[in-house]
Design a protein around this motif. Structure first.
Motif, PDB file in Angstrom:
ATOM      1  N   GLY A   1       0.631   2.480 -23.296  1.00 14.14           N
ATOM      2  CA  GLY A   1      -0.790   2.353 -22.964  1.00 14.14           C
ATOM      3  C   GLY A   1      -1.119   1.952 -21.543  1.00 14.14           C
ATOM      4  N   ARG A   2      -0.194   1.350 -20.837  1.00  8.22           N
ATOM      5  CA  ARG A   2      -0.421   0.833 -19.480  1.00  8.22           C
ATOM      6  C   ARG A   2      -1.609  -0.132 -19.428  1.00  8.22           C
ATOM      7  NH1 ARG A   2       0.377   3.987 -13.646  1.00  8.22           N
ATOM      8  NH2 ARG A   2       1.756   2.340 -12.949  1.00  8.22           N
ATOM      9  N   HIS A   3      -1.623  -1.043 -20.439  1.00  5.08           N
ATOM     10  CA  HIS A   3      -2.638  -2.092 -20.427  1.00  5.08           C
ATOM     11  C   HIS A   3      -1.946  -3.422 -20.100  1.00  5.08           C
ATOM     12  CE1 HIS A   3      -5.575   0.723 -21.794  1.00  5.08           C
ATOM     13  NE2 HIS A   3      -4.910   0.992 -22.921  1.00  5.08           N
TER      14      HIS A   3
ATOM     15  N   PHE B   1      10.307  -1.267  -8.250  1.00 10.21           N
ATOM     16  CA  PHE B   1      10.667  -1.216  -9.673  1.00 10.21           C
ATOM     17  C   PHE B   1       9.419  -1.435 -10.510  1.00 10.21           C
ATOM     18  CE2 PHE B   1      11.757  -3.333 -13.636  1.00 10.21           C
ATOM     19  CZ  PHE B   1      12.770  -2.535 -14.135  1.00 10.21           C
ATOM     20  N   ASP B   2       8.936  -0.379 -11.136  1.00  7.14           N
ATOM     21  CA  ASP B   2       7.780  -0.493 -12.022  1.00  7.14           C
ATOM     22  C   ASP B   2       8.316  -0.451 -13.454  1.00  7.14           C
ATOM     23  OD1 ASP B   2       5.534   0.059 -13.642  1.00  7.14           O
ATOM     24  OD2 ASP B   2       4.467   0.924 -11.940  1.00  7.14           O
ATOM     25  N   SER B   3       8.201  -1.583 -14.145  1.00  5.78           N
ATOM     26  CA  SER B   3       8.811  -1.682 -15.478  1.00  5.78           C
ATOM     27  C   SER B   3       8.162  -0.713 -16.466  1.00  5.78           C
ATOM     28  CB  SER B   3       8.721  -3.114 -16.000  1.00  5.78           C
ATOM     29  OG  SER B   3       7.386  -3.555 -15.936  1.00  5.78           O
ATOM     30  N   TYR B   4       6.894  -0.402 -16.256  1.00  5.67           N
ATOM     31  CA  TYR B   4       6.208   0.580 -17.121  1.00  5.67           C
ATOM     32  C   TYR B   4       6.902   1.944 -17.006  1.00  5.67           C
ATOM     33  CZ  TYR B   4       2.520   4.038 -18.140  1.00  5.67           C
ATOM     34  OH  TYR B   4       1.810   5.122 -18.591  1.00  5.67           O
ATOM     35  N   HIS B   5       7.129   2.397 -15.769  1.00  5.92           N
ATOM     36  CA  HIS B   5       7.806   3.681 -15.599  1.00  5.92           C
ATOM     37  C   HIS B   5       9.259   3.595 -16.080  1.00  5.92           C
ATOM     38  CE1 HIS B   5       4.445   5.453 -13.538  1.00  5.92           C
ATOM     39  NE2 HIS B   5       4.450   4.522 -12.604  1.00  5.92           N
ATOM     40  N   ALA B   6       9.929   2.475 -15.794  1.00  2.00           N
ATOM     41  CA  ALA B   6      11.334   2.334 -16.196  1.00  2.00           C
ATOM     42  C   ALA B   6      11.466   2.445 -17.713  1.00  2.00           C
ATOM     43  CB  ALA B   6      11.897   1.007 -15.702  1.00  2.00           C
TER      44      ALA B   6
ATOM     45  N   MET C   1       0.867  -1.185   0.000  1.00  5.57           N
ATOM     46  CA  MET C   1       0.000   0.000   0.000  1.00  5.57           C
ATOM     47  C   MET C   1       0.901   1.232   0.000  1.00  5.57           C
ATOM     48  SD  MET C   1      -1.132  -0.003   3.979  1.00  5.57           S
ATOM     49  CE  MET C   1      -0.916   1.770   4.182  1.00  5.57           C
ATOM     50  N   ASN C   2       0.315   2.386  -0.316  1.00  6.68           N
ATOM     51  CA  ASN C   2       1.072   3.641  -0.376  1.00  6.68           C
ATOM     52  C   ASN C   2       0.788   4.498   0.854  1.00  6.68           C
ATOM     53  OD1 ASN C   2       1.764   2.847  -2.937  1.00  6.68           O
ATOM     54  ND2 ASN C   2       0.551   4.388  -3.989  1.00  6.68           N
ATOM     55  N   THR C   3       1.696   5.427   1.127  1.00  6.19           N
ATOM     56  CA  THR C   3       1.375   6.459   2.107  1.00  6.19           C
ATOM     57  C   THR C   3       0.265   7.342   1.531  1.00  6.19           C
ATOM     58  OG1 THR C   3       3.199   7.781   1.189  1.00  6.19           O
ATOM     59  CG2 THR C   3       3.648   6.548   3.204  1.00  6.19           C
TER      60      THR C   3
ATOM     61  N   ALA D   1       0.577  -6.931 -10.975  1.00  4.63           N
ATOM     62  CA  ALA D   1      -0.054  -6.449 -12.206  1.00  4.63           C
ATOM     63  C   ALA D   1      -0.709  -5.111 -11.909  1.00  4.63           C
ATOM     64  CB  ALA D   1      -1.091  -7.458 -12.668  1.00  4.63           C
ATOM     65  N   GLU D   2      -0.087  -4.036 -12.379  1.00  3.25           N
ATOM     66  CA  GLU D   2      -0.602  -2.686 -12.125  1.00  3.25           C
ATOM     67  C   GLU D   2      -0.880  -2.027 -13.478  1.00  3.25           C
ATOM     68  OE1 GLU D   2       2.067   0.409 -10.666  1.00  3.25           O
ATOM     69  OE2 GLU D   2       0.543   1.083  -9.263  1.00  3.25           O
ATOM     70  N   TYR D   3      -2.013  -2.374 -14.051  1.00  2.00           N
ATOM     71  CA  TYR D   3      -2.349  -1.834 -15.368  1.00  2.00           C
ATOM     72  C   TYR D   3      -3.858  -1.642 -15.488  1.00  2.00           C
ATOM     73  CZ  TYR D   3      -3.433  -6.767 -16.487  1.00  2.00           C
ATOM     74  OH  TYR D   3      -3.936  -8.043 -16.486  1.00  2.00           O
TER      75      TYR D   3
ATOM     76  N   ILE E   1      10.680   3.344  -2.291  1.00  2.00           N
ATOM     77  CA  ILE E   1      10.398   4.519  -3.112  1.00  2.00           C
ATOM     78  C   ILE E   1      10.365   4.066  -4.578  1.00  2.00           C
ATOM     79  CG2 ILE E   1      11.273   6.213  -1.480  1.00  2.00           C
ATOM     80  CD1 ILE E   1      13.917   6.284  -3.020  1.00  2.00           C
ATOM     81  N   GLU E   2       9.579   4.789  -5.387  1.00  2.50           N
ATOM     82  CA  GLU E   2       9.338   4.353  -6.774  1.00  2.50           C
ATOM     83  C   GLU E   2       9.425   5.548  -7.734  1.00  2.50           C
ATOM     84  OE1 GLU E   2       5.241   3.683  -7.751  1.00  2.50           O
ATOM     85  OE2 GLU E   2       5.700   2.260  -9.344  1.00  2.50           O
ATOM     86  N   PRO E   3      10.352   5.528  -8.679  1.00  2.00           N
ATOM     87  CA  PRO E   3      10.349   6.571  -9.716  1.00  2.00           C
ATOM     88  C   PRO E   3       9.111   6.445 -10.609  1.00  2.00           C
ATOM     89  CG  PRO E   3      12.497   5.491  -9.581  1.00  2.00           C
ATOM     90  CD  PRO E   3      11.535   4.649  -8.780  1.00  2.00           C
TER      91      PRO E   3
ATOM     92  N   VAL F   1       8.191  -5.543  -7.580  1.00  2.00           N
ATOM     93  CA  VAL F   1       8.126  -5.246  -9.019  1.00  2.00           C
ATOM     94  C   VAL F   1       6.663  -5.032  -9.406  1.00  2.00           C
ATOM     95  CG1 VAL F   1       8.452  -6.245 -11.319  1.00  2.00           C
ATOM     96  CG2 VAL F   1      10.219  -6.555  -9.565  1.00  2.00           C
ATOM     97  N   GLN F   2       6.433  -4.049 -10.283  1.00  2.00           N
ATOM     98  CA  GLN F   2       5.105  -3.851 -10.875  1.00  2.00           C
ATOM     99  C   GLN F   2       5.257  -3.860 -12.400  1.00  2.00           C
ATOM    100  OE1 GLN F   2       4.323  -0.123  -8.852  1.00  2.00           O
ATOM    101  NE2 GLN F   2       2.831  -1.093  -7.510  1.00  2.00           N
ATOM    102  N   ILE F   3       4.212  -4.329 -13.083  1.00  2.00           N
ATOM    103  CA  ILE F   3       4.307  -4.467 -14.539  1.00  2.00           C
ATOM    104  C   ILE F   3       3.066  -3.920 -15.245  1.00  2.00           C
ATOM    105  CG2 ILE F   3       5.849  -6.466 -14.489  1.00  2.00           C
ATOM    106  CD1 ILE F   3       3.334  -8.219 -15.014  1.00  2.00           C
TER     107      ILE F   3
HETATM  108  O1  LIG Z   1       1.668   4.838 -10.366  1.00  2.00           O
HETATM  109  C1  LIG Z   1       2.332   3.867  -9.994  1.00  2.00           C
HETATM  110  O2  LIG Z   1       3.048   3.229 -10.769  1.00  2.00           O
HETATM  111  C2  LIG Z   1       2.285   3.407  -8.605  1.00  2.00           C
HETATM  112  O3  LIG Z   1       2.830   2.381  -8.320  1.00  2.00           O
HETATM  113  C3  LIG Z   1       1.589   4.192  -7.582  1.00  2.00           C
HETATM  114  O4  LIG Z   1       1.959   3.732  -6.323  1.00  2.00           O
HETATM  115  C4  LIG Z   1       1.843   5.637  -7.642  1.00  2.00           C
HETATM  116  O5  LIG Z   1       0.678   6.354  -7.580  1.00  2.00           O
END
Ligand SMILES: O=C(O)C(=O)[C@@H](O)CO
Ligand SMILES: [Mg+2]
Length: 251
Positions: free
Chosen positions: A204-206, A171-176, A59-61, A233-235, A136-138, A197-199
């Motif tokens: 498109g973030r689908h 590490f969110d590969s979409y943002h990376a 979860m996030n702050t 899975a964050e899409y 922390i996540e870029p 890790v998030q993907i």
């Molecule tokens: O947007 C993202 O990617 C996240 O993982 C969120 O935690 C940030 O809002």
């Protein structure tokens, strides 16, 4: 193969939140995350996770609202009191949910003062909650213009500077991919400090299929590097969530 979690803020949104847990378990996920769980009593979320046999991974702050709200305050000079009270609120939720990780959101600021504020606040938080895994996540600047943390090398430097054993990288590969053009290379450089890790597919973030990131290759790279954490899975599903889960490896 890593263990997979469903981000219930973005997946299964065709259902009310408390019903998304069972849907995620039925689909084959072993864990869940919710970005901002603050609108629902933690005991209800916890019960739903336990009933579905799912681990609560992340979860996030605060702030509490996902839609259109700011994304934290940790790097904003002059808002230290707000950051600290928000962090304590997040800790109360994390404890009730038995959340494995808490993502500390930086907020919108730039320059040396922002970096110093972020570093100080992270050190304070790591010391206040030594038993909690913090990250922390870029985030890419196209989706979050002005967000302080938009650089993986900077994130790694700050984590090293804070030097706390309970602080690592999300590490969110979409943002990376959007920040650098090569998510795999970022993984090779910084995978050693990654806790979660998030993907998502790019562009498109689908669903994580057929885009600029070779996900079967990425999952193999995670295994080869000995990564033992979760992959979430964050899409935004293109249609009903269950219709787009062909990418999810079955064990
Ligand atoms: O947007 C993202 O990617 C996240 O993982 C969120 O935690 C940030 O809002
Ligand atoms: Mg993410």
């Amino acid at each position: 193969m890593p263990r997979f979690a469903a981000n219930l803020t973005m997946l299964f949104t065709e259902l009310p939140m408390l019903e998304r847990f069972a849907a995620a378990a039925d689909a084959g996920f072993q864990g869940v995350e919710i970005l901002f769980p603050y609108d629902i009593p933690a005991r209800d979320l916890s019960r739903a996770a336990i009933a579905a046999g799912l681990e609560f991974v992340l979860m996030n702050t605060p702030p509490p609202n996902w839609a259109g709200g700011p994304r934290g305050f940790a790097a904003e000079p002059g808002r230290e009191d707000r950051f600290r009270s928000d962090f304590d609120r997040a800790l109360r939720f994390a404890e009730a949910l038995r959340a494995r990780h808490v993502h500390i959101m930086a907020g919108y600021a730039e320059g040396p003062d922002a970096r110093a504020t972020f570093t100080r606040n992270l050190a304070w938080a790591a010391d206040r909650a030594p038993h909690v895994s913090l990250m922390i996540e870029p985030l890419n600047p196209m989706d979050q213009p002005g967000y302080f943390l938009a650089d993986f090398d900077l994130a790694a430097e700050i984590i090293a500077q804070v030097g706390a054993p309970n602080l690592g990288l999300q590490f969110d590969s979409y943002h990376a991919q959007l920040i650098t053009g090569d998510a795999m290379e970022v993984w090779r450089r910084h995978g050693g400090i990654v806790r979660h890790v998030q993907i998502a597919g790019v562009p498109g973030r689908h669903e994580p299929t057929g885009g600029m990131i070779d996900y079967p290759g990425f999952f193999a790279a995670l295994d080869q590097s000995g990564y033992k954490g979760w992959v979430s899975a964050e899409y935004n599903p293109r249609a009903l969530t269950a219709q787009g889960l062909g990418w999810l490896p079955r064990t």
